[in-house]
Structure formats: structure tokens, C-alpha cells
Design an enzyme around this catalytic site. Structure first.
Site, mmCIF file in Angstrom:
data_model
loop_
_atom_site.group_PDB
_atom_site.id
_atom_site.type_symbol
_atom_site.label_atom_id
_atom_site.label_comp_id
_atom_site.label_asym_id
_atom_site.label_seq_id
_atom_site.Cartn_x
_atom_site.Cartn_y
_atom_site.Cartn_z
ATOM 1 C CD GLN A 91 -3.306 0.336 1.893
ATOM 2 O OE1 GLN A 91 -3.504 -0.929 2.061
ATOM 3 N NE2 GLN A 91 -4.260 1.368 2.228
ATOM 4 C CB SER A 93 1.983 -5.388 3.668
ATOM 5 O OG SER A 93 0.720 -5.164 4.339
ATOM 6 C CG LEU A 94 -1.211 -4.809 -0.962
ATOM 7 C CD1 LEU A 94 -1.558 -5.413 -2.169
ATOM 8 C CD2 LEU A 94 -1.677 -3.459 -0.822
ATOM 9 N NE ARG A 154 -3.833 -8.195 4.157
ATOM 10 C CZ ARG A 154 -2.744 -7.343 4.094
ATOM 11 N NH1 ARG A 154 -3.282 -6.185 3.350
ATOM 12 N NH2 ARG A 154 -1.765 -7.248 4.629
ATOM 13 C CG HIS A 212 1.308 -4.857 9.107
ATOM 14 N ND1 HIS A 212 1.107 -6.361 8.679
ATOM 15 C CD2 HIS A 212 0.864 -4.250 8.063
ATOM 16 C CE1 HIS A 212 0.706 -6.238 7.410
ATOM 17 N NE2 HIS A 212 0.895 -5.228 7.024
ATOM 18 C CD GLN A 254 0.584 -10.046 5.309
ATOM 19 O OE1 GLN A 254 -0.650 -9.505 5.270
ATOM 20 N NE2 GLN A 254 1.219 -10.177 4.040
#
Length: 312
Positions: free
Chosen positions: A10, A95-96, A120, A204, A253
Site C-alpha cells: 500500500q 504486506s498486501l 482485507r 500490522h 500477517q
């Protein structure tokens, strides 16, 4: 030596993303069309035309960044004739981007990846009321010192290391007041700068537990296959290929630290000396700071992809 294909997270979204690629390539258009149909949303129009405020919403940004990266990969594969399974020893994403990596390596289907990332994004946004959480980048501080600053700043609230991006670049996440306290503590420990990030939720960290629960439910019903090549997971900074383990790590995660610096070092330790980033130019500069001897390549435009097809 070996090559890794990597995928951004992101913050790499921008209005106009993917538009030129879509105009130039049927392979790219097919990706955007499949994602639009999977979501029941004209996401590609939002990517191409904006408005930026809507594209930046995490529920839109996450599938958009994935679609843009997969489109670049599909163009390389279908028009450049280069298959990921032949050209990459590992895949990884920030991440994503880990979902994008799994899609790229055949572990998740494109439509399912898009739906999972939409969910998500929605779940992460809903986990914490707007204004209660924050994230901040600590620059010029090593990871251990950043963890110390976060712990001292918490004072009964949540403040954790969210992203270990590169040497001297750590992102912390948690309650807004705790993050602000941690910034001041970090400066006292030698940080050059501490700055709040323009994000809509504290990703996170343990405040994301409600989102992790929602993702556990969604991933339990997801069709996850063994990837063509191992995926280096954010949570462990180690390769994973077992679908059961992949599912578990994707849930972890949501609340866990993105161990990107360690992931790059792990790949370098496994013989990777070349990193190819799809759909962004974000991870390459980080990698240059982590593994200065590695070569990096970013594939965003048709020109990028055509040039890479001759050299990869």
C-alpha cells in the site's frame, strides 16, 4: 545465482495506474476485466481516472495495487514469452503484496485474490475507529532501537513495530497517542526523523485482531494451492510452499510485523542476486539499501516490460 519476483504494498497506488498498459496490451485488459467482474465494481475506471480519495481507500487500493502488478506480470508472460516458474526462484511481496506474490506463483486465483484483498481492506479499516490509531515512519534508527521506542511509548496502550522496511527505515503502529510518544522517544534514541503517515488505520499491530479474525474465516474457505516457486513470507522472512502454512501466515500477517529487510536478506542468503518489481518502483530502492550488490529492475510501463523481455 537466482532471481526473485517481488510485489509492492500500500502507498504505491496513483491515479492513472495501469491505464497505458491496458491500452497497449490485451493481456493487461483481461486482468483488469477479471478483477472488475470478481468485485462487481468498476475498479479499473477508478484506477485510471480516480478520484484519488476513493482510490486511496484501503479497500480499493489493495486490490488495485495487486491488479496493476499482476497485469504487468501477465504482459511479460503472455507477450514476452517469459514464465515466472522459469525465471524466478522465489516470490515475495510487501504486506498486501504477499497476496499478489501468491497469485503470481499460482497459489491463489486472480478473482479470489481480488476478493480477499477487498475484504482485507474493509476489515482492516473497520477494526479501529478513524482517528484512534496511527502509523509513523522512524528514519535513521535501527530495528532494535525502534522496537525499544515503541515499547516505551506504549504506556499501557498499543505501539508496535509494523514494518521493518530497510536499514534506518522502520514503521511503527498503534494508538495515536502512543505512536506520538514513541516518535519523541525515538528522537532521543538517535532517530533523524519521526513522521506520522497519511494512513486510515494502524496496520500490522495487535489493534488489527478483529481484521485477523475476519481474514481467518475468509482464508479458511479460500482455495490455496502450492505455489510454483516458494513465497518468502512477511511474518517469518522464510520461504513457504505448504498451503496450510501459507493460510496460517496470512492470518498472522494482519497483526504481525512485515519483516521486509530480513526477507530480502534471507533471499540474498539463498543466492538471489536480482530482484524484479512488478507494478511499482517502491521496493527497489529499499533493496538497494538492504543488499547493495543486488540488481533491481522495476516493470511498470510497456517499455519497461519490452526491455526486460530481452534481458531476463
Amino acid at each position: 545465482m537466482a532471481r526473485a519476483f517481488i510485489f509492492p504494498g500500500q502507498g504505491s497506488q496513483s491515479v492513472g495506474m495501469g491505464q497505458a498498459l491496458s491500452q497497449a496490451s490485451a493481456a493487461a485488459r483481461e486482468v483488469f476485466q477479471e478483477v472488475d467482474e470478481a468485485l462487481g465494481q468498476n475498479l479499473s475506471k477508478l484506477m485510471f481516472e480516480g478520484p484519488e480519495a476513493d482510490l486511496t481507500l484501503t479497500e480499493n487500493a489493495q486490490p488495485a495495487i495487486m491488479a496493476n502488478a499482476i497485469a504487468a506480470l501477465r504482459v511479460l508472460e503472455k507477450e514476452g514469452g517469459l514464465l515466472l516458474a522459469d525465471k524466478a526462484a522465489y516470490v515475495a511481496g510487501h504486506s498486501l503484496g504477499e497476496y499478489t506474490a501468491l497469485c503470481a506463483a499460482g497459489s491463489l486465483g486472480l478473482a479470489e485474490t481480488a476478493r480477499l484483498l477487498k475484504l482485507r481492506g474493509q476489515a482492516m479499516q473497520a477494526a479501529v475507529p478513524v482517528g484512534e490509531g496511527a502509523m509513523a515512519a522512524l528514519l535513521g534508527l535501527d530495528f532494535e532501537a525502534a522496537v525499544k521506542a515503541a515499547a516505551e511509548g506504549a504506556q499501557g496502550e498499543v505501539c508496535q513495530a509494523a514494518n521493518d522496511n530497510a536499514p534506518g527505515q522502520v514503521v511503527i503502529s498503534g494508538h495515536k497517542a502512543a505512536v506520538e510518544r514513541a516518535i519523541e522517544i525515538a528522537k532521543g534514541l538517535g532517530a533523524k526523523r519521526g513522521m506520522l503517515l497519511p494512513v486510515s488505520a494502524p496496520f500490522h499491530c495487535s489493534l488489527m485482531a478483529p481484521a485477523a479474525e475476519k481474514m481467518a474465516e475468509a482464508l479458511a474457505g479460500a482455495n490455496i494451492a502450492a505455489p510454483f516457486v516458494p513465497v518468502v513470507a512477511n511474518v517469518t522472512a522464510a520461504p513457504v510452499a505448504d498451503p496450510v502454512e501459507i493460510r496460517r501466515l496470512l492470518v498472522e500477517q494482519v497483526t504481525g510485523t512485515v519483516r521486509w529487510r530480513e526477507s530480502v536478506l534471507a533471499m540474498a542468503g539463498l543466492g538471489v542476486d536480482s530482484f524484479v518489481e512488478f507494478g511499482g518502483k517502491v521496493l527497489g530502492p529499499m533493496i538497494k539499501r538492504i543488499a547493495p550488490d543486488a540488481t533491481t529492475l522495476s516493470l511498470v510501463s510497456m517499455d519497461d516490460i519490452e526491455a526486460a523481455a530481452k534481458t531476463l
